[in-house]
Design a protein around this motif. Structure first.
Motif: not given
Length: 337
Positions: A58-60, A63-64, A234-235, A238-239
């Protein structure tokens, strides 16, 4: 850390009635190590492989920045479990098969890899804690720019430093008295005791909780800050999920590392003391079970993350649904043919 042979000790104390209790405890611990250790190996592999696949898929997560450190932690745990702990498991369980005592190469390689992966795993969690502290800070400062934009460089440097610090074991660790260990009275033996003490105490019990506390403090201070509010919902969600995953992982790592750190401190204090064979046997029993406890933190990542993160649970569920639909589609195609 003092891995003496039970066979020779039991033979030399066979006529001592008090040794019967120790022998019974040894048998109980052998069974415990055999069955619980097997459980750790199976579920630990399942745990690490799934975390790695999810974080890479998963890209999310890719990229984290914090997820990169958690990914490194899972990779180290996977190597440590399959190339480090499994040799210890064969020696400490009912199998009583010490491969590292039969090959100097395996002896050196196993110790070097175990030391490197444990260090790398704990330090990557520490770096993740620092990452979360910096990320949750609303202040714009140069450290945030450097730390968050060069995560992969820090990861490479971290791995190289861990390899360099563990490299003396390739020279000093060897087979002595049918045991894979450092030579008696060598400086490396003292270095090894102090190294593991600092590794199991300073990082998981002091530095990780410290940055975890600062992260929680930052969250409380910035939750209503204008800069934090203007971040996409949303960001932001997720963070926060990644932050919770890390904080719970830090808590479990500290709990599982604490007993072993205390035992190593005891070893350092009593290193030069005369010890009876019965006492050495009891200490060896305790050290084996504490090592078993220490390895739990290498096997609980996935279950910890699923427990605290609805985002990860949803992604894992979607992954299984996708895999299930592919199998169903293949079965339909075979039926049509």
């Amino acid at each position: 850390m003092l891995n003496k042979s039970f066979i020779s000790l039991l033979q030399s104390t066979g006529n001592d009635n008090s040794s019967q209790v120790v022998q019974t405890l040894n048998l109980v611990f052998l069974h415990l190590t055999t069955y619980f250790g097997c459980f750790l190996i199976i579920f630990g592999n399942f745990n690490s492989i799934f975390v790695i696949l999810l974080f890479l898929r998963y890209k999310s997560f890719r990229q984290n920045t914090c997820s990169n450190y958690l990914l490194l932690c899972s990779l180290c745990d996977l190597f440590q479990l399959n190339f480090g702990y499994i040799f210890r498991y064969l020696a400490d369980s009912l199998f009583q098969y010490n491969l590292t005592a039969k090959s100097s190469f395996l002896c050196k390689f196993r110790f070097f890899l175990t030391q490197t992966t444990i260090m790398c795993s704990l330090v990557s969690l520490l770096m993740g804690s620092i990452d979360r502290y910096i990320h949750t800070s609303y202040k714009e400062h140069w450290l945030k720019t450097i730390f968050l934009k060069h995560t992969r460089i820090f990861i490479v440097l971290l791995v190289l430093i861990c390899i360099i610090l563990s490299s003396p074991s390739l020279y000093y660790i060897d087979i002595y008295s049918n045991q894979c260990y450092a030579p008696p009275d060598s400086w490396y033996l003292y270095y090894m005791h102090i190294f593991f003490f600092l590794l199991c105490l300073i990082i998981p019990l002091i530095l990780m909780p410290f940055f975890g506390y600062l992260t929680i403090k930052n969250i409380n201070n910035t939750i209503h800050h204008s800069r934090w509010i203007h971040i996409n919902e949303r960001i932001r969600y997720f963070q926060m999920q990644v932050t919770h995953m890390l904080l719970i992982q830090v808590l479990f790592t500290a709990l599982f590392s604490f007993p072993y750190a205390i035992y190593i401190l005891y070893e350092i204090i009593t290193f030069k003391m005369y010890k009876t064979m019965k006492r050495r046997m009891i200490e060896d029993l305790i050290s084996r079970e504490l090592r078993l406890l220490l390895n739990i933190h290498s096997c609980d990542n996935l279950y910890t993350y699923l427990m605290v993160s609805p985002v990860l649970r949803a992604k894992l569920s979607a992954h299984f649904q996708c895999y299930k639909s592919k199998i169903t589609k293949k079965n339909i195609q075979k039926t049509d043919v």
